[in-house]
Scaffold this motif. Structure first.
Motif, mmCIF file in Angstrom:
data_model
loop_
_atom_site.group_PDB
_atom_site.id
_atom_site.type_symbol
_atom_site.label_atom_id
_atom_site.label_comp_id
_atom_site.label_asym_id
_atom_site.label_seq_id
_atom_site.Cartn_x
_atom_site.Cartn_y
_atom_site.Cartn_z
ATOM 1 N N ASN A 99 -10.827 0.321 -10.432
ATOM 2 C CA ASN A 99 -11.843 -0.596 -9.867
ATOM 3 C C ASN A 99 -11.553 -0.857 -8.392
ATOM 4 O OD1 ASN A 99 -11.557 -1.609 -12.958
ATOM 5 N ND2 ASN A 99 -13.650 -1.799 -12.201
ATOM 6 N N GLY A 106 -4.577 0.578 -3.409
ATOM 7 C CA GLY A 106 -5.352 1.558 -2.653
ATOM 8 C C GLY A 106 -6.647 1.786 -3.405
ATOM 9 N N LYS A 107 -7.303 2.934 -3.177
ATOM 10 C CA LYS A 107 -8.545 3.230 -3.907
ATOM 11 C C LYS A 107 -8.278 3.121 -5.419
ATOM 12 C CE LYS A 107 -12.256 6.642 -3.798
ATOM 13 N NZ LYS A 107 -12.482 6.915 -5.203
ATOM 14 N N GLU A 115 3.567 1.663 2.685
ATOM 15 C CA GLU A 115 4.704 0.743 2.533
ATOM 16 C C GLU A 115 5.636 1.191 1.393
ATOM 17 O OE1 GLU A 115 1.940 -2.838 4.327
ATOM 18 O OE2 GLU A 115 2.065 -2.585 2.154
ATOM 19 N N GLY A 163 -4.871 -7.308 0.876
ATOM 20 C CA GLY A 163 -3.582 -7.046 0.235
ATOM 21 C C GLY A 163 -2.765 -8.320 0.068
ATOM 22 N N PHE A 209 -12.893 -3.814 0.668
ATOM 23 C CA PHE A 209 -11.558 -4.424 0.741
ATOM 24 C C PHE A 209 -10.827 -3.957 2.007
ATOM 25 C CE2 PHE A 209 -11.167 -5.219 -4.045
ATOM 26 C CZ PHE A 209 -10.999 -6.584 -3.904
ATOM 27 N N ASN A 220 0.855 -1.201 0.000
ATOM 28 C CA ASN A 220 0.000 0.000 0.000
ATOM 29 C C ASN A 220 0.892 1.252 0.000
ATOM 30 O OD1 ASN A 220 0.683 0.585 2.744
ATOM 31 N ND2 ASN A 220 -0.867 -0.880 3.435
ATOM 32 N N THR A 263 -13.525 -1.752 -4.205
ATOM 33 C CA THR A 263 -14.627 -1.457 -3.290
ATOM 34 C C THR A 263 -14.028 -1.128 -1.927
ATOM 35 O OG1 THR A 263 -16.412 -2.437 -2.000
ATOM 36 C CG2 THR A 263 -14.853 -3.985 -2.960
ATOM 37 N N ASP A 307 -5.187 1.621 -7.819
ATOM 38 C CA ASP A 307 -3.928 0.859 -7.827
ATOM 39 C C ASP A 307 -3.030 1.446 -8.913
ATOM 40 O OD1 ASP A 307 -5.030 -0.944 -5.971
ATOM 41 O OD2 ASP A 307 -5.653 -2.361 -7.521
ATOM 42 N N ALA A 355 -9.395 -6.329 -8.202
ATOM 43 C CA ALA A 355 -10.228 -5.174 -7.843
ATOM 44 C C ALA A 355 -11.631 -5.319 -8.437
ATOM 45 C CB ALA A 355 -9.567 -3.890 -8.326
HETATM 46 N N1 LIG Z 1 -10.685 2.625 -0.611
HETATM 47 C C1 LIG Z 1 -10.654 1.630 -1.499
HETATM 48 N N2 LIG Z 1 -11.557 1.596 -2.494
HETATM 49 C C2 LIG Z 1 -11.526 0.605 -3.405
HETATM 50 N N3 LIG Z 1 -10.648 -0.423 -3.403
HETATM 51 C C3 LIG Z 1 -9.701 -0.432 -2.444
HETATM 52 C C4 LIG Z 1 -9.655 0.586 -1.447
HETATM 53 N N4 LIG Z 1 -8.604 0.326 -0.626
HETATM 54 C C5 LIG Z 1 -8.036 -0.807 -1.089
HETATM 55 N N5 LIG Z 1 -8.673 -1.263 -2.187
HETATM 56 C C6 LIG Z 1 -8.350 -2.496 -2.929
HETATM 57 O O1 LIG Z 1 -8.051 -3.471 -1.953
HETATM 58 C C7 LIG Z 1 -7.098 -4.425 -2.443
HETATM 59 C C8 LIG Z 1 -6.012 -4.597 -1.409
HETATM 60 O O2 LIG Z 1 -5.244 -3.434 -1.341
HETATM 61 P P1 LIG Z 1 -4.868 -2.664 -0.014
HETATM 62 O O3 LIG Z 1 -6.036 -2.530 0.895
HETATM 63 O O4 LIG Z 1 -4.204 -1.393 -0.440
HETATM 64 O O5 LIG Z 1 -3.782 -3.627 0.606
HETATM 65 P P2 LIG Z 1 -3.324 -3.788 2.124
HETATM 66 O O6 LIG Z 1 -4.394 -4.659 2.724
HETATM 67 O O7 LIG Z 1 -2.014 -4.450 2.050
HETATM 68 O O8 LIG Z 1 -3.280 -2.410 2.721
HETATM 69 C C9 LIG Z 1 -6.641 -3.875 -3.791
HETATM 70 O O9 LIG Z 1 -7.316 -4.604 -4.803
HETATM 71 C C10 LIG Z 1 -7.112 -2.411 -3.801
HETATM 72 O O10 LIG Z 1 -7.442 -1.970 -5.103
#
Ligand SMILES: Nc1ncnc2c1ncn2[C@@H]1O[C@H](COP(=O)(O)OP(=O)(O)O)[C@@H](O)[C@H]1O
Ligand SMILES: Cc1ncsc1CCOP(=O)(O)O
Ligand SMILES: [Mg+2]
Length: 264
Positions: free
Chosen positions: A180, A164-165, A122, A192, A185, A119, A182, A167, A222
Motif C-alpha cells: 500500500n 518505500g514504494k 539509510e 517517514g 508520501f 528508507n 501513494t 515497505d 500506507a
Molecule cells: N513511491 C512510493 N509509493 C508509495 N508509497 C510510498 C512511496 N515512497 C514512500 N512511500 C510511503 O511513504 C511513507 C514514508 O516512507 P519513506 O518516504 O520511505 O520515508 P522517508 O521520508 O524517511 O524517506 C511510508 O508509508 C512508505 O510506504
C-alpha cells in the motif's frame, strides 16, 4: 496483521516521547495525536528520567542532531532500556552523510532499539551495502533490499521497517512486504518521521511483539495515505491536510478492505 491494534491504540492513547528534528516536529506531533496517541517532545536532558517514566514508547529521530542533542538521545536511550520502554530509531540521511552514520552506529552500541525505521538508502548504509542515497531520500541502488534489511536486523537484534514504494518489515528471518501507499508520501517532507513515531505508538500497545507492531504500523500508515490521496487531492498541500484527517477518521475495516501485503 493486527489491525485491531488500531482500536486498542485509540482506546489506550499511549504516550509517545519524541526527540524530533526541527523540520518535521509538528507533523510528528499532530500525526500521533490525530491517530489516537499522545505525543510529547523533549529538548532538555535534565528531564529525561521523568519523561521516560511517563512514556509508553520512545521515538528517536536523527534528522537534525547537534552534539548536545546526541548526549540527550544517548541518555534517553539508556533510561528507556532500563525502564523496558520500546525505542524506535529513525537514522535520517545516514546513507548520505558519513558523520551521521558514524553517530548512529555509536548510538546503536550505547543502547538497544526495538525497531529501526528508515528508507532503503539509510538501511543500505547500516548494512554496508552499495547504494546511492540522496540526502534525506532513499536514492537508488541495485543491492538486494530484502537481504540488506535482514542483515541490519541481525546486526542490531531488532526489527527493521524499511519504507518505500513497498515497505519491508523483518526480524532477520521473517519478512513481510506491504504494497500500500501513494507517491504523494514522497513529496511530503516528514512522511517517514511520522511513520517512525507511529511505529512507537503501535509498539506501546503490542506487549513486546515489535515485529507485529512495525508491520501493522506500516500497513495502517500506507493505507491511510492511500485513502488521503483519493480524497480531492491535488498536491502536497491538500495531501498533508487529508493525511491528518484520515489519520483521525480511518477505521480498521476501511484499512482491511484495501490492505495489500504478503509474507515473503
Ligand atoms: N513511491 C512510493 N509509493 C508509495 N508509497 C510510498 C512511496 N515512497 C514512500 N512511500 C510511503 O511513504 C511513507 C514514508 O516512507 P519513506 O518516504 O520511505 O520515508 P522517508 O521520508 O524517511 O524517506 C511510508 O508509508 C512508505 O510506504
Ligand atoms: C528535510 C530534513 N532535513 C533534516 S531532517 C529533515 C526531514 C526528514 O523527514 P523525512 O525523512 O520524514 O522525509
Ligand atoms: Mg526519513
Amino acid at each position: 496483521m493486527k489491525l485491531a491494534w488500531l482500536d486498542k491504540l485509540r482506546e489506550q492513547n499511549p504516550v509517545v516521547l519524541n526527540i524530533s528534528n526541527f523540520v518535521t516536529v509538528q507533523d510528528v506531533a499532530n500525526g500521533l495525536n490525530a491517530l489516537g496517541a499522545s505525543p510529547i517532545m523533549s529538548e532538555e536532558i535534565a528531564e529525561t528520567k521523568e519523561m521516560v517514566a511517563i512514556s509508553d514508547a520512545i521515538a528517536l529521530n536523527l534528522g537534525s542532531f547537534t552534539q548536545t542533542q546526541i548526549a540527550h538521545i544517548k541518555k534517553m536511550g539508556q533510561e528507556a532500556n532500563f525502564a523496558h520502554n520500546p525505542i524506535v530509531l529513525d537514522p535520517v540521511a545516514v546513507g548520505a552523510i558519513s558523520y551521521r552514520k558514524q553517530t548512529a552506529l555509536q548510538l546503536l552500541q550505547d543502547f538497544s532499539v526495538a525497531v529501526i525505521r528508515g528508507n532503503a538508502g539509510e538501511i543500505a548504509a547500516l548494512a554496508n551495502f552499495s547504494w546511492q542515497a540522496k540526502g534525506i531520500d532513499a536514492g537508488f541502488g541495485d543491492s538486494n533490499v530484502v537481504e540488506m534489511a535482514k542483515v541490519v536486523a541481525k546486526k542490531f537484534h531488532c526489527i527493521i521497517l524499511m519504507s518505500g514504494k513497498t515497505d519491508y518489515i523483518t526480524d532477520g528471518n521473517r519478512v513481510t512486504a506491504v504494497h500500500n501507499g501513494t507517491k504523494l508520501f514522497a513529496i511530503h517532507v516528514g512522511s517517514g518521521d511520522m511513520l517512525t513515531s507511529i511505529v512507537g505508538a503501535f509498539a506501546a500497545v503490542s506487549k513486546g511483539d515489535y515485529f507485529e507492531a512495525a508491520q501493522t504500523a506500516a500497513l495502517v500508515f500506507a493505507a491511510i495515505g492511500e485513502l488521503a490521496a483519493k480524497d480531492k487531492c491535488i498536491g502536497p498541500g491538500s495531501f498533508t491536510v487529508n493525511l491528518l484527517d484520515q489519520l483521525f477518521l480511518a477505521e480498521s475495516q476501511q484499512i482491511s478492505a484495501i490492505a495489500d501485503y504478503e509474507e515473503l
